[in-house]
Design an enzyme around this catalytic site. Structure first.
Site, PDB file in Angstrom:
ATOM      1  N   ARG A  62       0.912  -1.303  -0.191  1.00  0.00           N
ATOM      2  CA  ARG A  62       0.125   0.093   0.071  1.00  0.00           C
ATOM      3  C   ARG A  62       0.843   1.255   0.046  1.00  0.00           C
ATOM      4  NH1 ARG A  62      -3.046  -3.598   2.931  1.00  0.00           N
ATOM      5  NH2 ARG A  62      -1.762  -3.283   4.813  1.00  0.00           N
ATOM      6  N   GLU A  99       5.620 -11.034  14.671  1.00  0.00           N
ATOM      7  CA  GLU A  99       4.855 -11.726  15.780  1.00  0.00           C
ATOM      8  C   GLU A  99       5.102 -12.951  15.966  1.00  0.00           C
ATOM      9  OE1 GLU A  99       0.814 -11.177  16.110  1.00  0.00           O
ATOM     10  OE2 GLU A  99       0.337 -11.795  17.976  1.00  0.00           O
TER      11      GLU A  99
HETATM   12  P1  AMP Z   1       4.537  -2.473  11.244  1.00  0.00           P
HETATM   13  O1  AMP Z   1       5.722  -3.324  10.495  1.00  0.00           O
HETATM   14  O2  AMP Z   1       3.871  -3.395  12.381  1.00  0.00           O
HETATM   15  O3  AMP Z   1       4.557  -1.230  11.436  1.00  0.00           O
HETATM   16  O4  AMP Z   1       3.459  -2.901  10.062  1.00  0.00           O
HETATM   17  C1  AMP Z   1       3.608  -2.336   8.969  1.00  0.00           C
HETATM   18  C2  AMP Z   1       2.529  -2.612   7.701  1.00  0.00           C
HETATM   19  O5  AMP Z   1       1.393  -3.525   8.287  1.00  0.00           O
HETATM   20  C3  AMP Z   1       1.779  -1.358   7.462  1.00  0.00           C
HETATM   21  O6  AMP Z   1       2.598  -0.794   6.221  1.00  0.00           O
HETATM   22  C4  AMP Z   1       0.178  -1.753   7.071  1.00  0.00           C
HETATM   23  O7  AMP Z   1       0.203  -1.648   5.697  1.00  0.00           O
HETATM   24  C5  AMP Z   1       0.076  -2.996   7.701  1.00  0.00           C
HETATM   25  N1  AMP Z   1      -0.663  -2.736   8.988  1.00  0.00           N
HETATM   26  C6  AMP Z   1      -0.395  -3.069  10.096  1.00  0.00           C
HETATM   27  N2  AMP Z   1      -1.488  -2.919  11.141  1.00  0.00           N
HETATM   28  C7  AMP Z   1      -2.377  -2.447  10.321  1.00  0.00           C
HETATM   29  C8  AMP Z   1      -3.689  -2.089  10.758  1.00  0.00           C
HETATM   30  N3  AMP Z   1      -4.137  -1.971  11.804  1.00  0.00           N
HETATM   31  N4  AMP Z   1      -4.491  -1.830   9.729  1.00  0.00           N
HETATM   32  C9  AMP Z   1      -4.115  -1.622   8.225  1.00  0.00           C
HETATM   33  N5  AMP Z   1      -2.761  -2.115   7.958  1.00  0.00           N
HETATM   34  C10 AMP Z   1      -2.085  -2.487   9.051  1.00  0.00           C
END
Ligand code: AMP
Length: 174
Positions: A62, A99
């Site tokens: 995205r 995770e």
């Molecule tokens: P992180 O590495 O945990 O910061 O997660 C990164 C990616 O996971 C982001 O670029 C989002 O595309 C996706 N993502 C994580 N949590 C969500 C959420 N609650 N809603 C939508 N996309 C999420």
């Protein structure tokens, strides 16, 4: 022109997607509305401030949608950071923890020249794992990371601390 509040109103919260306990922030209503989409790109582009950006780097998948539009506004190039196995040529790789288990992001080895000014863009900052790995990749290429910008920041997951980047921007935080 719509405001950040209009973007906020358009984001759709989808409970338990893609798995139980996750409240997914669905940005497709923004993408489908020409004025909201334009506003989201312009607000992200403004996070570059007065810096002349050479390349906007977007994170799979995205992040590509926003980063490409921001690159167009800023008159910059676009560079994808992709999940493992998608880029065809020589890559640099960086593993990061999920995770359960780990994942890998990649960038083409020649995507950025040393010292180029970079704006890193993704749709959403959650734990910061993906963005932190992307920042490590960019540093390995000696990029000058001018800013790290997200449309959405989920503040409860402390991604901001995980990144500890001085120029971290988010348009909306929850
Ligand atoms: P992180 O590495 O945990 O910061 O997660 C990164 C990616 O996971 C982001 O670029 C989002 O595309 C996706 N993502 C994580 N949590 C969500 C959420 N609650 N809603 C939508 N996309 C999420």
């Amino acid at each position: 022109m719509p405001t950040a509040a209009d973007l906020d109103a358009a984001i759709r919260d989808v409970p338990d997607f893609p798995k139980p306990g996750i409240l997914f922030k669905d940005i497709t209503p923004i993408l489908g509305d020409p004025e909201l989409f334009k506003t989201s790109l312009e607000l992200l582009a403004e996070t570059a401030g007065s810096e002349k950006i050479d390349k906007v780097v977007g994170i799979d998948a995205r992040g590509f949608i926003f980063a490409a539009g921001v690159a167009h506004i800023l008159g910059a190039g676009f560079v994808p950071v992709r999940k493992k196995g998608k880029l065809p040529w020589t890559t640099h790789q960086m593993a990061y923890s999920l995770e359960y288990g780990e994942d890998v992001v990649e960038i083409h080895a020649d995507a950025i020249k040393p010292g180029e000014k970079i704006l890193l863009v993704d749709d959403l900052l959650a734990t910061g794992g993906t963005a932190a790995a992307s920042i490590k990749l960019l540093k390995a290429l000696d990029a000058d990371i001018v800013g790290v910008s997200f449309l959405i920041e989920l503040t409860g997951l402390n991604g901001r601390e995980a990144l500890s980047h001085s120029k971290l921007h988010s348009i909306l935080s929850y």
